[in-house]
Design an enzyme around this catalytic site. Structure first.
Site, PDB file in Angstrom:
ATOM      1  N   TYR A 147      -4.026  -0.121  11.391  1.00 20.48           N
ATOM      2  CA  TYR A 147      -2.973  -0.738  10.580  1.00 20.48           C
ATOM      3  C   TYR A 147      -2.896  -2.243  10.864  1.00 20.48           C
ATOM      4  O   TYR A 147      -2.888  -3.063   9.938  1.00 20.48           O
ATOM      5  CB  TYR A 147      -1.627  -0.078  10.872  1.00 20.48           C
ATOM      6  CG  TYR A 147      -0.481  -0.613  10.040  1.00 20.48           C
ATOM      7  CD1 TYR A 147      -0.335  -0.232   8.709  1.00 20.48           C
ATOM      8  CD2 TYR A 147       0.442  -1.500  10.581  1.00 20.48           C
ATOM      9  CE1 TYR A 147       0.708  -0.716   7.939  1.00 20.48           C
ATOM     10  CE2 TYR A 147       1.487  -1.992   9.821  1.00 20.48           C
ATOM     11  CZ  TYR A 147       1.614  -1.594   8.498  1.00 20.48           C
ATOM     12  OH  TYR A 147       2.653  -2.090   7.741  1.00 20.48           O
ATOM     13  N   ASN A 151       0.937  -4.289  -2.897  1.00 25.49           N
ATOM     14  CA  ASN A 151       1.858  -3.630  -1.979  1.00 25.49           C
ATOM     15  C   ASN A 151       1.341  -2.281  -1.477  1.00 25.49           C
ATOM     16  O   ASN A 151       1.880  -1.735  -0.526  1.00 25.49           O
ATOM     17  CB  ASN A 151       3.220  -3.431  -2.656  1.00 25.49           C
ATOM     18  CG  ASN A 151       4.195  -2.682  -1.774  1.00 25.49           C
ATOM     19  OD1 ASN A 151       4.635  -3.189  -0.751  1.00 25.49           O
ATOM     20  ND2 ASN A 151       4.526  -1.445  -2.154  1.00 25.49           N
ATOM     21  N   GLY A 201       1.440   0.276  -5.343  1.00 29.92           N
ATOM     22  CA  GLY A 201       2.342   0.928  -4.391  1.00 29.92           C
ATOM     23  C   GLY A 201       3.792   0.837  -4.813  1.00 29.92           C
ATOM     24  O   GLY A 201       4.680   0.623  -3.984  1.00 29.92           O
ATOM     25  N   ALA A 202       4.047   1.027  -6.105  1.00 25.67           N
ATOM     26  CA  ALA A 202       5.380   0.779  -6.658  1.00 25.67           C
ATOM     27  C   ALA A 202       6.268   2.011  -6.735  1.00 25.67           C
ATOM     28  O   ALA A 202       7.416   1.910  -7.160  1.00 25.67           O
ATOM     29  CB  ALA A 202       5.249   0.173  -8.058  1.00 25.67           C
ATOM     30  N   SER A 203       5.783   3.155  -6.305  1.00 28.09           N
ATOM     31  CA  SER A 203       6.535   4.385  -6.542  1.00 28.09           C
ATOM     32  C   SER A 203       7.748   4.551  -5.629  1.00 28.09           C
ATOM     33  O   SER A 203       8.666   5.302  -5.935  1.00 28.09           O
ATOM     34  CB  SER A 203       5.618   5.603  -6.407  1.00 28.09           C
ATOM     35  OG  SER A 203       5.107   5.698  -5.089  1.00 28.09           O
ATOM     36  N   ASP A 254      -5.567   5.578  -7.359  1.00 25.31           N
ATOM     37  CA  ASP A 254      -5.788   5.058  -6.011  1.00 25.31           C
ATOM     38  C   ASP A 254      -6.179   3.590  -6.105  1.00 25.31           C
ATOM     39  O   ASP A 254      -7.227   3.246  -6.672  1.00 25.31           O
ATOM     40  CB  ASP A 254      -6.892   5.871  -5.332  1.00 25.31           C
ATOM     41  CG  ASP A 254      -7.053   5.536  -3.856  1.00 25.31           C
ATOM     42  OD1 ASP A 254      -6.799   4.380  -3.468  1.00 25.31           O
ATOM     43  OD2 ASP A 254      -7.447   6.435  -3.083  1.00 25.31           O
ATOM     44  N   SER A 297       2.456  -7.480   7.153  1.00 28.38           N
ATOM     45  CA  SER A 297       3.354  -6.944   8.177  1.00 28.38           C
ATOM     46  C   SER A 297       3.315  -7.859   9.396  1.00 28.38           C
ATOM     47  O   SER A 297       2.295  -8.519   9.669  1.00 28.38           O
ATOM     48  CB  SER A 297       2.910  -5.535   8.584  1.00 28.38           C
ATOM     49  OG  SER A 297       3.584  -5.099   9.751  1.00 28.38           O
ATOM     50  N   LYS A 357      -3.819  -5.374   8.195  1.00 33.17           N
ATOM     51  CA  LYS A 357      -2.847  -6.387   7.783  1.00 33.17           C
ATOM     52  C   LYS A 357      -3.294  -7.788   8.208  1.00 33.17           C
ATOM     53  O   LYS A 357      -3.047  -8.772   7.494  1.00 33.17           O
ATOM     54  CB  LYS A 357      -1.470  -6.059   8.363  1.00 33.17           C
ATOM     55  CG  LYS A 357      -0.847  -4.784   7.782  1.00 33.17           C
ATOM     56  CD  LYS A 357      -0.704  -4.856   6.279  1.00 33.17           C
ATOM     57  CE  LYS A 357       0.063  -3.659   5.721  1.00 33.17           C
ATOM     58  NZ  LYS A 357       0.242  -3.731   4.250  1.00 33.17           N
ATOM     59  N   ILE A 371      12.147  -2.576   8.230  1.00 30.39           N
ATOM     60  CA  ILE A 371      12.804  -2.469   6.921  1.00 30.39           C
ATOM     61  C   ILE A 371      13.193  -1.016   6.680  1.00 30.39           C
ATOM     62  O   ILE A 371      12.430  -0.094   6.998  1.00 30.39           O
ATOM     63  CB  ILE A 371      11.869  -2.948   5.790  1.00 30.39           C
ATOM     64  CG1 ILE A 371      11.424  -4.403   6.010  1.00 30.39           C
ATOM     65  CG2 ILE A 371      12.537  -2.786   4.433  1.00 30.39           C
ATOM     66  CD1 ILE A 371      12.535  -5.427   5.913  1.00 30.39           C
TER      67      ILE A 371
END
Length: 248
Positions: free
Chosen positions: A155, A89, A12-14, A62, A141, A159, A188
């Protein structure tokens, strides 16, 4: 923090928090393998890191697929010969009530938010066990600890599951000198939060004792600490970073 020449795999680094984590680690000399589904953004990130004189390998895909986990491990070991840090992430949110949530939506959130972490850990752990060291940081989260009207039950459940996986792996891998911790961000500033209405933003800030929304760089600093030797007596923890909006 003694991170020079370490090797990190980041999913999830983009964009958002993941991008900030990658840039922060790169500035400290960490060699990177970055993952996401947006190839254009990943290549832009890699170009920025290369411009700073650091190494970065892109592996698009993915993260909830076992094949992607295998590709990330192969890329890291091929280019660098080791994996010192894993940052899970990859994640998505779903703004649906329980009655509005379809089964396929539920499964997708859990697959990306928690199954991806399971698959990456399972793929990376044999490398870290052989090295007799490693740091795994899962991005969770505060929704894992307290319900939020603006997030779906899928969600929060995903988490919370990620937090349990963190504790279980920390206990299981302690004998191999592998540390596993989770970071639980509150509000955030990301692409998602920029879409909030002004009244909603004001309401969020009003509930934060520090009276401001955090930056992705704040989360990245905490991740760098957990990835470093400074955290060598910390494992199995879920660490909150939220300006005081949730205290435990």
């Amino acid at each position: 923090m003694n991170l020079e020449k370490k090797v990190a795999v980041i999913t999830g680094a983009s964009r958002g928090i993941g991008r900030s984590i990658a840039l922060n680690l790169a500035k400290q000399g960490v060699r990177l393998v970055v993952n996401g589904t947006n190839v254009t953004r990943l290549n832009e990130l890699a170009e920025e890191i290369h411009h700073e004189g650091q190494s970065c390998v892109v592996v698009a895909g993915d993260a909830s697929h076992a094949e992607t986990a295998a590709d990330l491990v192969q890329a890291a070991t091929k280019h660098y010969g080791s994996i010192d840090i894993l940052v899970n992430n990859a994640g998505i949110n779903l703004r649906r009530s329980t009655l509005e949530t379809e089964l396929q939506e539920w499964k997708k959130v859990l697959d990306i938010n928690v199954t991806s972490a399971f698959l990456l850990c399972k793929a990376v752990l044999p490398v870290m066990m052989k090295q007799r060291k490693g740091k795994i940081i899962n991005i969770s989260s505060t929704t894992a600890k307290t319900p939020h009207k603006n997030a779906s039950p899928a969600y929060g459940v995903s988490k919370a599951g990620l937090n349990y996986l963190t504790m279980h792996l920390a206990q299981e891998m302690a004998e191999h000198n592998i540390h596993v911790n989770a970071v639980c961000p509150g509000p955030i500033e990301t692409d998602m939060s920029k879409q909030w209405s002004e009244p909603y933003r004001a309401a969020v800030i009003d509930k934060i004792p520090l009276k401001r929304i955090g930056k992705s760089e704040n989360v990245a600093d905490l991740v760098s600490f957990l990835a470093s030797d400074l955290s060598d007596f910390i494992t199995g923890q879920t660490i909150h970073i939220n300006g005081g909006s949730y205290m435990n």
